[in-house]
Motif scaffolding. Structure first.
Motif, short mmCIF file in Angstrom:
data_model
loop_
_atom_site.label_atom_id
_atom_site.label_comp_id
_atom_site.label_asym_id
_atom_site.label_seq_id
_atom_site.Cartn_x
_atom_site.Cartn_y
_atom_site.Cartn_z
N LEU A 15 -2.18 6.58 11.86
CA LEU A 15 -2.43 4.96 11.86
C LEU A 15 -0.41 4.77 12.08
CD1 LEU A 15 -5.13 4.17 10.45
CD2 LEU A 15 -5.03 4.13 12.40
N VAL A 16 -0.14 5.48 11.56
CA VAL A 16 1.62 5.45 11.26
C VAL A 16 2.49 6.82 11.09
CG1 VAL A 16 3.27 4.58 9.47
CG2 VAL A 16 1.25 3.04 9.42
N PRO A 17 2.60 7.32 11.49
CA PRO A 17 3.71 8.34 11.57
C PRO A 17 4.81 8.09 10.46
CG PRO A 17 4.43 7.22 13.42
CD PRO A 17 3.83 6.28 13.17
N PRO A 18 5.72 9.68 10.05
CA PRO A 18 5.73 9.61 9.16
C PRO A 18 7.41 8.90 9.16
CG PRO A 18 5.07 12.09 9.30
CD PRO A 18 4.88 10.60 10.35
N LYS A 28 9.38 6.17 6.88
CA LYS A 28 9.89 5.62 5.22
C LYS A 28 10.10 3.82 5.22
CE LYS A 28 14.23 8.50 4.13
NZ LYS A 28 13.88 9.69 5.32
N ASP A 29 9.28 3.60 6.25
CA ASP A 29 8.58 2.19 6.82
C ASP A 29 7.52 1.98 5.95
OD1 ASP A 29 7.73 -0.70 7.30
OD2 ASP A 29 7.59 -0.06 9.43
N ARG A 30 7.64 1.62 4.66
CA ARG A 30 5.88 1.32 3.58
C ARG A 30 5.27 0.14 3.90
NH1 ARG A 30 8.18 5.66 2.29
NH2 ARG A 30 8.33 6.63 0.55
N ALA A 31 5.75 -1.00 4.22
CA ALA A 31 5.11 -2.26 4.79
C ALA A 31 4.67 -1.79 5.93
CB ALA A 31 6.21 -3.11 5.07
N ALA A 32 4.29 -0.86 6.88
CA ALA A 32 3.74 -0.26 8.75
C ALA A 32 2.70 -0.03 7.36
CB ALA A 32 4.38 -0.08 9.27
N VAL A 33 3.06 0.84 6.63
CA VAL A 33 1.86 2.03 5.75
C VAL A 33 0.58 0.54 5.20
CG1 VAL A 33 0.62 3.42 4.60
CG2 VAL A 33 2.96 3.78 5.96
N THR A 34 1.25 0.30 4.48
CA THR A 34 0.12 -0.89 3.78
C THR A 34 -0.33 -1.51 4.03
OG1 THR A 34 2.37 -1.02 1.79
CG2 THR A 34 -0.07 -2.90 1.77
N ALA A 35 0.15 -2.98 5.57
CA ALA A 35 -0.38 -3.25 6.65
C ALA A 35 -1.29 -2.69 7.32
CB ALA A 35 0.59 -3.50 7.71
N ALA A 36 -0.84 -1.04 7.61
CA ALA A 36 -2.03 0.40 7.98
C ALA A 36 -3.54 0.21 7.74
CB ALA A 36 -1.79 1.21 9.00
N ILE A 37 -3.47 -0.27 6.00
CA ILE A 37 -3.99 0.42 5.16
C ILE A 37 -5.44 -1.03 5.23
CG2 ILE A 37 -4.38 0.96 2.77
CD1 ILE A 37 -2.25 2.39 1.77
N ASP A 38 -4.21 -2.39 4.88
CA ASP A 38 -5.02 -3.09 4.68
C ASP A 38 -6.11 -3.33 5.95
OD1 ASP A 38 -3.81 -3.59 2.14
OD2 ASP A 38 -3.07 -5.03 3.08
N GLY A 39 -5.96 -3.57 7.31
CA GLY A 39 -6.41 -3.00 8.65
C GLY A 39 -7.49 -1.53 8.74
N LEU A 40 -7.41 -1.09 7.86
CA LEU A 40 -8.51 0.07 8.08
C LEU A 40 -9.90 -0.83 8.45
CD1 LEU A 40 -7.85 1.85 5.71
CD2 LEU A 40 -7.33 2.80 8.16
N THR A 41 -10.95 -0.25 9.67
CA THR A 41 -12.15 -0.22 9.63
C THR A 41 -12.85 0.57 9.56
OG1 THR A 41 -11.41 -0.34 12.36
CG2 THR A 41 -11.12 -2.22 11.27
N LEU A 42 -14.19 0.96 9.63
CA LEU A 42 -15.12 1.92 9.15
C LEU A 42 -15.87 2.34 10.59
CD1 LEU A 42 -17.04 1.03 5.96
CD2 LEU A 42 -14.97 1.97 6.33
N ALA A 43 -16.21 3.67 11.00
CA ALA A 43 -16.78 3.93 11.81
C ALA A 43 -17.81 5.34 11.50
CB ALA A 43 -15.74 4.58 13.13
#
Length: 316
Positions: free
Chosen positions: A141-144, A146-161
């Motif tokens: 979802l987020v490649p390695p 130093k953008d912490r905001a992108a990781v946090t936003a992606a965590i909040d947007g997780l959906t189940l499958a």
């Protein structure tokens, strides 16, 4: 070495060169006219103490200031070698349907999201951080970075499958780690994987294969188990038991020399990266020096104005 971020603005030098050429031509024509029509002996008598060569200094300083201003418009810059930390941590979060169970308040997935965001906040800003989610397959979802905001936003947007591909999550994290640019350093960067799951692989390559590959790559995998043996989830209108596979998660951590947690605190999670080490690469970044040229132009404009007022009582 000076290079220009917007080199097309160097065309602004052309009118300045034209003005300089016109000034030289004008001085040449003026001298020819004086020699042709003036009585030189009479002129020497009437104006013995002319400005001579000094009259060109103010004009020269003024032209230099114009050249500096025209060059500044092209945004001159110098290359600087910036140190760049390559050490990398990959977060892998289970988004299978079993993570919807509420035996961990408010639910397994929400508890995992909260733990992941706390980890993001605590991780040193110099480290690269990436995010992988996995259910039937694993996706970066987020490649390695130093953008912490992108990781946090992606965590909040997780959906189940459906399904759980724990092994694929580890393999995907290893690929993401290998993608970190070398930036002049040698080898792959020091790295860690933090995997948050409730266990029981149902899809993809085995956890044992993943552990073997992570060990060969010298990448410890720390696992965090979410849930209890009494967990249930509603799938298709039926309650399905979803106990936690602690054994598989613990063995994955042990095989790769990582840590296994069931209720990890922030202080415990620091163990994941505290001995990770460092790999410093270097990236060449342009540093704009437009202000130097603007300051140079201002200095010569002031010099031109001062000399002109001093010797002719007027501005150039």
């Amino acid at each position: 070495m000076i290079r220009f971020l917007q080199p097309w603005w160097l065309l602004a030098l052309l009118p300045v060169v034209a003005i300089a050429g016109a000034y030289v031509w004008r001085q040449f024509r003026r001298r020819q006219y004086a020699v042709r029509f003036a009585n030189l002996d009479l002129l020497r008598t009437l104006a013995p103490n002319g400005l001579g060569w000094r009259r060109h200094l103010a004009a020269g300083a003024f032209l230099i200031s114009l050249l500096a201003l025209a060059t500044a418009m092209a945004r001159p810059s110098v290359d600087r070698e910036e140190p760049l930390e390559r050490a990398t941590v990959m977060l892998a979060i289970d988004v299978s349907l079993s993570m919807e169970a509420d035996d961990v308040a408010p639910s397994r997935i929400e508890a995992a999201q909260e733990a992941a965001k706390q980890f993001v906040q605590e991780l040193p800003a110099t480290y690269n951080l990436g995010l992988v989610s996995f259910a039937k397959s694993a996706n970066v979802l987020v490649p390695p970075s130093k953008d912490r905001a992108a990781v946090t936003a992606a965590i909040d947007g997780l959906t189940l499958a459906e399904a759980t591909a724990t092994g694929e999550a580890v393999f995907t994290c290893l690929e993401a780690i290998r993608s970190v640019p070398a930036d002049g350093a040698q080898g792959v960067p020091p790295a860690r994987i933090v995997l948050l799951s409730d266990g029981y692989r149902t899809s993809g390559r085995s956890v044992e294969e993943a552990a073997s590959s992570a060990s060969a790559a010298n990448v410890p995998v720390s696992t965090i188990a979410f849930g209890t043996d009494a967990g249930v989830v509603d799938i298709g209108g039926q309650l399905q038991p979803v106990p936690v596979d602690r054994l598989a998660l613990a063995q994955l951590a042990e095989t790769t020399q990582g840590f296994f947690y069931e209720a990890a605190s922030v202080s415990e999670l620091k163990q994941v990266y505290e001995d990770m080490g460092s790999s410093i690469g270097h990236r060449v970044e342009p540093r704009e020096v437009t202000q130097w040229y603007a300051g140079f132009a201002l200095l010569f404009a002031l010099v031109a104005g001062g000399m002109s007022l001093l010797w002719t009582s007027r501005l150039p």
